[in-house]
Design an enzyme around this catalytic site. Structure first.
Site, PDB file in Angstrom:
ATOM      1  N   CYS A 113       0.812  -1.226   0.000  1.00 40.66           N
ATOM      2  CA  CYS A 113       0.000   0.000   0.000  1.00 40.66           C
ATOM      3  C   CYS A 113       0.844   1.273   0.000  1.00 40.66           C
ATOM      4  O   CYS A 113       0.351   2.341  -0.346  1.00 40.66           O
ATOM      5  CB  CYS A 113      -0.960   0.003   1.180  1.00 40.66           C
ATOM      6  SG  CYS A 113      -2.121  -1.357   1.101  1.00 40.66           S
ATOM      7  N   HIS A 250      -3.152   7.418   1.651  1.00 43.88           N
ATOM      8  CA  HIS A 250      -3.570   6.086   1.221  1.00 43.88           C
ATOM      9  C   HIS A 250      -4.919   5.814   1.874  1.00 43.88           C
ATOM     10  O   HIS A 250      -5.115   6.118   3.052  1.00 43.88           O
ATOM     11  CB  HIS A 250      -2.535   5.050   1.655  1.00 43.88           C
ATOM     12  CG  HIS A 250      -3.050   3.649   1.559  1.00 43.88           C
ATOM     13  ND1 HIS A 250      -3.613   3.163   0.396  1.00 43.88           N
ATOM     14  CD2 HIS A 250      -3.142   2.646   2.483  1.00 43.88           C
ATOM     15  CE1 HIS A 250      -4.008   1.915   0.610  1.00 43.88           C
ATOM     16  NE2 HIS A 250      -3.736   1.587   1.854  1.00 43.88           N
ATOM     17  N   ASN A 280     -10.056   0.115  -0.490  1.00 38.47           N
ATOM     18  CA  ASN A 280      -8.593   0.193  -0.414  1.00 38.47           C
ATOM     19  C   ASN A 280      -8.007  -0.402  -1.702  1.00 38.47           C
ATOM     20  O   ASN A 280      -8.085  -1.603  -1.921  1.00 38.47           O
ATOM     21  CB  ASN A 280      -8.132  -0.598   0.820  1.00 38.47           C
ATOM     22  CG  ASN A 280      -6.626  -0.594   0.989  1.00 38.47           C
ATOM     23  OD1 ASN A 280      -5.872  -0.239   0.082  1.00 38.47           O
ATOM     24  ND2 ASN A 280      -6.171  -1.012   2.160  1.00 38.47           N
TER      25      ASN A 280
END
Ligand code: UT7
Length: 323
Positions: A113, A250, A280
């Site tokens: 990520c 993020h 996500n």
């Protein structure tokens, strides 16, 4: 002083949007639980046969259009992904081929990520060093392919997508008024590699594997690490939180974003939020969120943007950019 200046941005989301209620039909979950614990309402899922490369190429083309450039102008592609089309070659080389580029260099960066912040930092260093002049920095993922669709603790969290920036080396004054990347800071701590990982791989199981996560543990570390790397990045250049126009994080969980904003001392309305619509999307989430906020007019030329991320490894980092 050479600066890596943003010349264009683009993104791509697969057509199919999957709602929380759609997921409640396949695992024991509810729209209420997902919204309350994560802020996610829907995510996009790639069509059968639609790969990370396809998503990346669509985002790259949009970014090139936005920059008024063609692939011929680019001499570097850095693609952040943990869901490559193949173990090798790098998905970046497939993107290069699809764009009709036979010059320059293309490679992947794998920091889960945090991948986009890592890719941006690497591309910035290469542009500053004179190794390249114009770079495509891409985050692209098809996490739907590594989800265990029977595990409600993970399958409701992730989505697919891609975003891309065009960076160009330009001469700046070396002051904080320069446009471009002002600072980046990267961290990792492999002691936590088992908290968020994929349980397969070419050298261990000879399979692709599925994503596994100790969510609560990741959550705890995320809030602390993100707030500290944001502060550290500002300190590197002597800026304060009130000089930041937009935080583009993020997008893992709205609760993480709210807690981080509070800890960092920035108002929630300066934080770009897309987790509700995108879920996500790992390395793709920051450029996707940037594109939303540029297109809706929030992010303007000259604004100071602070991007941050934390992911498997653990890896975490931040990038400060004058747009
Ligand atoms: O992008 C990389 C970084 N990743 C992250 O930052 C993710 C970080 N973690 C998180 O966002 C959160 O920890 C989660 C959203 C993953 C989970 O939220 P939580 O508040 O930490 O919940 P929990 O894991 O403590 O689970 C609470 C309860 C459990 O039931 P019991 O044991 O209390 O009976 C879970 O089994 O919620 C249950 N649960 C669910 N219930 C309905 C877990 N997933 C679900 C679900 N639907 N999808």
């Amino acid at each position: 002083m050479r600066r890596s200046v943003v010349r264009g941005i683009g993104s791509y989301l697969p057509a199919k949007a999957v709602t929380n209620n759609d997921l409640a039909a396949i695992v024991d979950t509810s729209d209420e639980w997902i919204v309350e614990r994560t802020g996610i309402r829907q995510r996009h899922i790639a069509a059968e046969g639609e790969t990370t490369c396809d998503l990346a190429v669509a985002a790259a083309r949009a970014a090139l259009d936005n920059a008024g450039m063609s692939a011929a102008d680019i001499d570097l592609i850095v693609l952040a992904t943990s869901t490559p089309d193949n173990t090798f070659p790098a998905t970046a080389t497939s993107v290069q081929a699809a764009l009709g580029m036979t010059h320059g260099a293309a490679f992947d960066v794998q920091a889960v990520c945090s991948g986009f912040v890592y890719a941006l930092s690497v591309a910035d260093a290469m542009l500053k060093a004179g190794t390249a002049e114009r770079a495509l920095v891409i985050g692209a993922e098809t996490f739907s392919r590594i989800l265990d669709w029977s595990d409600r603790t993970t399958c409701v969290l992730f989505g697919d997508g891609a975003g891309a920036l065009v960076l160009e080396a330009q001469e700046g004054e070396g002051t904080l008024d320069d446009r471009g990347v002002l600072a980046t800071k990267l961290h990792s701590d492999g002691r936590y590699k088992d908290k968020l990982y994929v349980d397969g791989g070419p050298s261990s199981t000879k399979t692709v594997g599925y994503l596994r996560m100790e969510g609560r543990e990741v959550f705890k570390h995320a809030v602390v690490n993100i707030a500290s790397v944001m502060a550290e990045t500002l300190e590197m250049v002597g800026m304060s939180a009130d000089q930041v126009d937009w935080v583009v994080p993020h997008q893992a969980n709205k609760r993480i974003l709210d807690s981080t904003a509070k800890r960092f001392g920035i108002s929630e309305d300066k934080v770009v939020l897309t987790v509700d619509r995108h879920g996500n999307t790992s390395a793709a989430s920051i450029p996707l969120a940037l594109d939303v906020a540029v297109k809706d007019g929030r992010i303007k030329k000259g604004d100071v943007i602070l991007m941050e991320a934390m992911g498997g490894g653990f890896t975490w980092g931040a990038a400060l950019v004058r747009w």
